[in-house]
Design an enzyme around this catalytic site. Structure first.
Site, PDB file in Angstrom:
ATOM      1  N   TYR A  15       0.820  -1.226   0.000  1.00 40.52           N
ATOM      2  CA  TYR A  15       0.000   0.000   0.000  1.00 40.52           C
ATOM      3  C   TYR A  15       0.849   1.270   0.000  1.00 40.52           C
ATOM      4  CZ  TYR A  15      -3.785  -3.192   0.535  1.00 40.52           C
ATOM      5  OH  TYR A  15      -4.672  -4.210   0.295  1.00 40.52           O
ATOM      6  N   GLY A  16       1.794   1.367   0.942  1.00 38.97           N
ATOM      7  CA  GLY A  16       2.601   2.588   1.024  1.00 38.97           C
ATOM      8  C   GLY A  16       3.411   2.800  -0.241  1.00 38.97           C
ATOM      9  N   GLY A 110       0.699  -6.939   0.425  1.00 38.89           N
ATOM     10  CA  GLY A 110      -0.380  -7.556   1.186  1.00 38.89           C
ATOM     11  C   GLY A 110      -1.704  -7.600   0.443  1.00 38.89           C
ATOM     12  N   GLY A 115      -7.808 -10.197   2.977  1.00 41.89           N
ATOM     13  CA  GLY A 115      -9.236 -10.409   2.829  1.00 41.89           C
ATOM     14  C   GLY A 115      -9.957  -9.235   2.212  1.00 41.89           C
ATOM     15  N   MET A 117     -10.830  -6.404   3.373  1.00 42.00           N
ATOM     16  CA  MET A 117     -11.746  -5.595   4.208  1.00 42.00           C
ATOM     17  C   MET A 117     -11.222  -4.170   4.301  1.00 42.00           C
ATOM     18  SD  MET A 117     -12.661  -8.248   7.269  1.00 42.00           S
ATOM     19  CE  MET A 117     -14.157  -7.516   7.881  1.00 42.00           C
ATOM     20  N   GLU A 356     -13.913  -9.780  13.122  1.00 43.29           N
ATOM     21  CA  GLU A 356     -14.491 -10.182  11.851  1.00 43.29           C
ATOM     22  C   GLU A 356     -14.895 -11.654  11.912  1.00 43.29           C
ATOM     23  OE1 GLU A 356     -11.208 -10.978   8.638  1.00 43.29           O
ATOM     24  OE2 GLU A 356     -10.594  -9.247   9.808  1.00 43.29           O
ATOM     25  N   HIS A 441      -1.623  -8.218  10.875  1.00 41.29           N
ATOM     26  CA  HIS A 441      -1.643  -6.757  10.811  1.00 41.29           C
ATOM     27  C   HIS A 441      -0.432  -6.140  11.525  1.00 41.29           C
ATOM     28  CE1 HIS A 441      -6.384  -7.011  10.745  1.00 41.29           C
ATOM     29  NE2 HIS A 441      -5.837  -7.477   9.632  1.00 41.29           N
ATOM     30  N   ASN A 479      -9.102  -3.235  10.677  1.00 36.75           N
ATOM     31  CA  ASN A 479      -8.182  -3.710   9.641  1.00 36.75           C
ATOM     32  C   ASN A 479      -7.435  -2.503   9.059  1.00 36.75           C
ATOM     33  OD1 ASN A 479     -10.914  -4.915   9.821  1.00 36.75           O
ATOM     34  ND2 ASN A 479      -9.870  -6.613   8.855  1.00 36.75           N
TER      35      ASN A 479
HETATM   36  P1  FDA Z   1       2.954  -4.640   2.526  1.00 34.19           P
HETATM   37  O1  FDA Z   1       3.306  -5.736   3.463  1.00 34.19           O
HETATM   38  O2  FDA Z   1       1.623  -4.644   1.885  1.00 34.19           O
HETATM   39  O3  FDA Z   1       4.028  -4.578   1.340  1.00 34.19           O
HETATM   40  C1  FDA Z   1       5.399  -4.664   1.530  1.00 34.19           C
HETATM   41  C2  FDA Z   1       6.040  -5.155   0.238  1.00 34.19           C
HETATM   42  O4  FDA Z   1       7.449  -4.922   0.313  1.00 34.19           O
HETATM   43  C3  FDA Z   1       5.871  -6.654   0.000  1.00 34.19           C
HETATM   44  O5  FDA Z   1       5.420  -6.865  -1.323  1.00 34.19           O
HETATM   45  C4  FDA Z   1       7.271  -7.223   0.212  1.00 34.19           C
HETATM   46  O6  FDA Z   1       7.562  -8.351  -0.611  1.00 34.19           O
HETATM   47  C5  FDA Z   1       8.149  -6.043  -0.168  1.00 34.19           C
HETATM   48  N1  FDA Z   1       9.462  -6.060   0.484  1.00 34.19           N
HETATM   49  C6  FDA Z   1       9.738  -6.349   1.777  1.00 34.19           C
HETATM   50  N2  FDA Z   1      11.046  -6.231   2.023  1.00 34.19           N
HETATM   51  C7  FDA Z   1      11.631  -5.859   0.854  1.00 34.19           C
HETATM   52  C8  FDA Z   1      12.970  -5.592   0.476  1.00 34.19           C
HETATM   53  N3  FDA Z   1      13.962  -5.655   1.364  1.00 34.19           N
HETATM   54  N4  FDA Z   1      13.225  -5.269  -0.817  1.00 34.19           N
HETATM   55  C9  FDA Z   1      12.209  -5.184  -1.734  1.00 34.19           C
HETATM   56  N5  FDA Z   1      10.911  -5.428  -1.411  1.00 34.19           N
HETATM   57  C10 FDA Z   1      10.628  -5.749  -0.132  1.00 34.19           C
HETATM   58  N6  FDA Z   1      -5.759  -5.549   6.129  1.00 34.19           N
HETATM   59  C11 FDA Z   1      -6.976  -4.966   5.918  1.00 34.19           C
HETATM   60  O7  FDA Z   1      -7.091  -3.738   6.044  1.00 34.19           O
HETATM   61  N7  FDA Z   1      -8.048  -5.750   5.587  1.00 34.19           N
HETATM   62  C12 FDA Z   1      -7.972  -7.106   5.464  1.00 34.19           C
HETATM   63  O8  FDA Z   1      -8.970  -7.768   5.144  1.00 34.19           O
HETATM   64  C13 FDA Z   1      -6.707  -7.720   5.696  1.00 34.19           C
HETATM   65  N8  FDA Z   1      -6.560  -9.081   5.646  1.00 34.19           N
HETATM   66  C14 FDA Z   1      -5.307  -9.645   5.727  1.00 34.19           C
HETATM   67  C15 FDA Z   1      -5.138 -11.018   5.530  1.00 34.19           C
HETATM   68  C16 FDA Z   1      -3.856 -11.577   5.516  1.00 34.19           C
HETATM   69  C17 FDA Z   1      -3.682 -13.057   5.306  1.00 34.19           C
HETATM   70  C18 FDA Z   1      -2.717 -10.738   5.710  1.00 34.19           C
HETATM   71  C19 FDA Z   1      -1.316 -11.297   5.696  1.00 34.19           C
HETATM   72  C20 FDA Z   1      -2.891  -9.381   5.923  1.00 34.19           C
HETATM   73  C21 FDA Z   1      -4.169  -8.823   5.932  1.00 34.19           C
HETATM   74  N9  FDA Z   1      -4.345  -7.459   6.110  1.00 34.19           N
HETATM   75  C22 FDA Z   1      -5.599  -6.898   5.978  1.00 34.19           C
HETATM   76  C23 FDA Z   1      -3.203  -6.569   6.411  1.00 34.19           C
HETATM   77  C24 FDA Z   1      -2.724  -5.745   5.214  1.00 34.19           C
HETATM   78  O9  FDA Z   1      -2.552  -6.562   4.072  1.00 34.19           O
HETATM   79  C25 FDA Z   1      -1.394  -5.061   5.594  1.00 34.19           C
HETATM   80  O10 FDA Z   1      -1.658  -4.214   6.702  1.00 34.19           O
HETATM   81  C26 FDA Z   1      -0.821  -4.236   4.464  1.00 34.19           C
HETATM   82  O11 FDA Z   1      -0.550  -5.025   3.332  1.00 34.19           O
HETATM   83  C27 FDA Z   1       0.468  -3.536   4.893  1.00 34.19           C
HETATM   84  O12 FDA Z   1       0.807  -2.606   3.885  1.00 34.19           O
HETATM   85  P2  FDA Z   1       2.286  -2.048   3.778  1.00 34.19           P
HETATM   86  O13 FDA Z   1       2.282  -0.983   2.743  1.00 34.19           O
HETATM   87  O14 FDA Z   1       2.758  -1.683   5.143  1.00 34.19           O
HETATM   88  O15 FDA Z   1       3.209  -3.269   3.302  1.00 34.19           O
END
Ligand code: FDA
Length: 504
Positions: A15-16, A110, A115, A117, A356, A441, A479
């Site tokens: 996302y970020g 992520g 999911g 949500m 949820e 999360h 979430n």
């Molecule tokens: P995010 O984790 O999305 O992305 C980081 C990216 O950086 C990844 O693609 C990773 O591979 C990459 N990366 C890491 N280290 C690196 C490096 N050294 N070099 C290059 N790339 C690198 N939230 C919600 O709001 N509703 C929901 O329904 C759900 N459900 C849910 C289910 C499951 C199974 C999970 C695991 C998570 C959720 N979440 C959720 C949480 C949500 O997905 C999560 O909060 C966000 O993806 C976090 O976003 P970020 O931008 O922080 O990083």
């Protein structure tokens, strides 16, 4: 091949990272995104890009030889996880002592596995999490912008009330209502019109074919279809996958240089390179961004980074549990994998609980109501750099999950009493009813206003920004991805105007 210099570089495409890439590209800034996971666009032998939860293969899991679901057992039997070939699969579970952090891997982060949500937090939760951020600007400007660009939509209440695919959620809601609790229908980025066509047999099935956590082949508006597609569409953004960024250094003229490893689909390092940039945006997620900065500080390449780095980490109060229903209250063998019901207990004496109703798409009747509760657990962990393993290690005590369990019990013990249900003790490997040793999360590690300034500028390194969930200190009550997205929108708008000289 990678250029030796780009004006802007984004690490990670969750996302970020995706917000930063789109807004930089729109502003005319040439931008390179480096993502450690795969670009998920090629079908496997079965003709699909992703595998289902019921039949996982190597596409499911990041560099492991066995799948790693949080729900480890059923009737204490190890029937859930499967042996697989080691591959750069889409779901990662990063093991720390006492805590496992799940995260998506691939172009879209992520958004590929979650999911979907899409929940806007309550004002008081936002104020607690981000006290220096103006709530008016978030609710009036950045949450709406994020929701629009993410493609958030709502399920039709009339369809929800009668479809067999949400019987499990209606049962959970009825049980909660009997105990006097409120519930809400939660918006999502899964296209509910597509889901209805799935139900009618007019569209290929995804949510209705046990797809989630290992990716959705259809229906889900993951970031590769929204923010990242539009970013590439600006003509200024390029995404390179299977690139692992290891560390950052700063040259005397202010150029930021990252060291990058190219890996293959078994995780083997093929080559190492350096890329320089003027502006560097870290979106590698809570675990990834914090590790990258800690490594850079501890190995001496960015020695000036703040002592707050690594602090303020939390699980968003995640705790998972199942309840066993009586035989006259089946949850249905057919379950949509996209959660839509949130049980809302704001008056819980142990702090607000938002739980949820989680699908258990086993394909057969299980009589289980599964829940993931989000609680405002005040406990915080801390990442430190472990030079022996060259990685970040999370300091988190087993007891620190207890406030999440206590709050979840305060909400759900009365639900059990009102409905004659009991907690399942066969789901998590031993006899525990509440699983608090993992989080979906992860939040914090580079907290806004501590390790960074009020807009994500990393203290001690001009030109370096944090854009992801590591900015949010540990909990946001719901979430988190809508909040992560909206905060990234706010910060990048400010940085583009103040540091890069571009106005929207
Ligand atoms: P995010 O984790 O999305 O992305 C980081 C990216 O950086 C990844 O693609 C990773 O591979 C990459 N990366 C890491 N280290 C690196 C490096 N050294 N070099 C290059 N790339 C690198 N939230 C919600 O709001 N509703 C929901 O329904 C759900 N459900 C849910 C289910 C499951 C199974 C999970 C695991 C998570 C959720 N979440 C959720 C949480 C949500 O997905 C999560 O909060 C966000 O993806 C976090 O976003 P970020 O931008 O922080 O990083």
């Amino acid at each position: 091949s990678l250029p030796s210099f780009v004006p802007a570089l984004v690490v990670g495409s969750g996302y970020g990272g995706a917000v930063s890439a789109l807004r930089l590209g729109e502003a005319g800034v040439r931008t390179l995104v480096l993502e450690e996971g795969k670009l998920w666009n090629e079908p496997g032998p079965d003709g699909e890009v992703f595998c289902s939860v019921l039949d996982p293969d190597r596409r499911s899991t990041w560099l492991r030889t066995r799948t790693q679901t949080p729900l480890g057992t059923f009737l204490w039997l190890d029937v859930v996880n499967r042996d697989i070939e080691r591959f750069t699969g889409v779901l990662d579970r990063v093991e720390h002592p006492n805590m496992a952090i799940y995260q998506g891997r691939g172009v879209g982060g992520g958004s590929l596995v979650n999911g979907g949500m899409a929940v806007v937090p309550e004002r008081r939760a936002l104020r607690r999490a981000l006290p220096t951020v103006s709530p008016e600007s978030m609710y009036e400007r950045y949450f709406p912008r994020a929701r629009r660009q993410l493609g958030v939509n709502e399920i039709s209440p009339a369809w929800f009330e009668h479809t067999e695919w949400y019987r499990y959620a209606r049962v959970a809601r009825r049980h909660a209502n009997r105990a006097g609790l409120d519930s809400v229908l939660v918006p999502n980025v899964y296209d509910f019109a597509h889901m209805r066509r799935e139900a009618e047999g007019e569209a290929p099935r995804s949510a209705l074919a046990a797809e989630v956590i290992y990716g959705n082949n259809y229906g889900k508006r993951s970031l590769d279809r929204t923010y990242l597609a539009d970013a590439v569409g600006t003509g200024n953004v390029r995404i390179e996958s299977l690139r692992r960024v290891r560390s950052v250094r700063r040259e005397p003229d202010g150029t930021l240089v990252v060291s990058v490893r190219r890996i293959d689909e078994s995780g083997t390092v093929l080559e190492s390179r350096e890329v320089g940039c003027r502006w560097l945006f870290l979106g590698a997620g809570s675990n990834g961004t914090t590790e990258l900065l800690l490594r850079s500080r501890e190995t001496g390449s960015l020695p000036e980074l703040s002592e707050h780095l690594g602090q303020g980490w939390g699980t968003n109060g995640n705790v998972m549990f199942g309840r066993s229903n009586p035989l006259w209250d089946p949850t249905g063998g057919r379950q949509s994998t996209i959660p839509v019901v949130g049980i809302d207990d704001r008056n819980n004496p142990h702090g607000p609980v938002f739980a949820e109703s989680v699908p258990l798409p086993a394909g057969v009747e299980t009589f289980v109501s599964l829940h993931l509760a989000i609680t405002e657990n005040p406990e915080r962990g801390r990442f430190v750099f472990d030079s022996a393993s060259d990685s970040a290690r999370l300091l988190w005590d087993p007891d620190q999950g207890q406030p999440s369990v206590t709050a979840a019990r305060a909400t759900f013990d009365p639900v059990n009493r009102a409905n004659g249900t009991i907690y399942r003790r066969d789901l998590f490997g031993d006899t525990r009813a509440f699983e608090d040793r993992f989080t979906y999360h992860p939040l914090g590690g580079c907290v806004l206003g501590a390790a960074t300034d009020g807009h994500g500028r990393v203290r001690g390194c001009p030109g370096l920004y944090v854009t992801d969930g590591s900015l949010i200190p540990g909990a946001v009550g719901v979430n988190p991805f809508v909040t992560i997205t909206a905060l990234a929108e706010r910060n990048v708008e400010h940085v583009l105007a103040a540091d890069i000289g571009v106005r929207r």
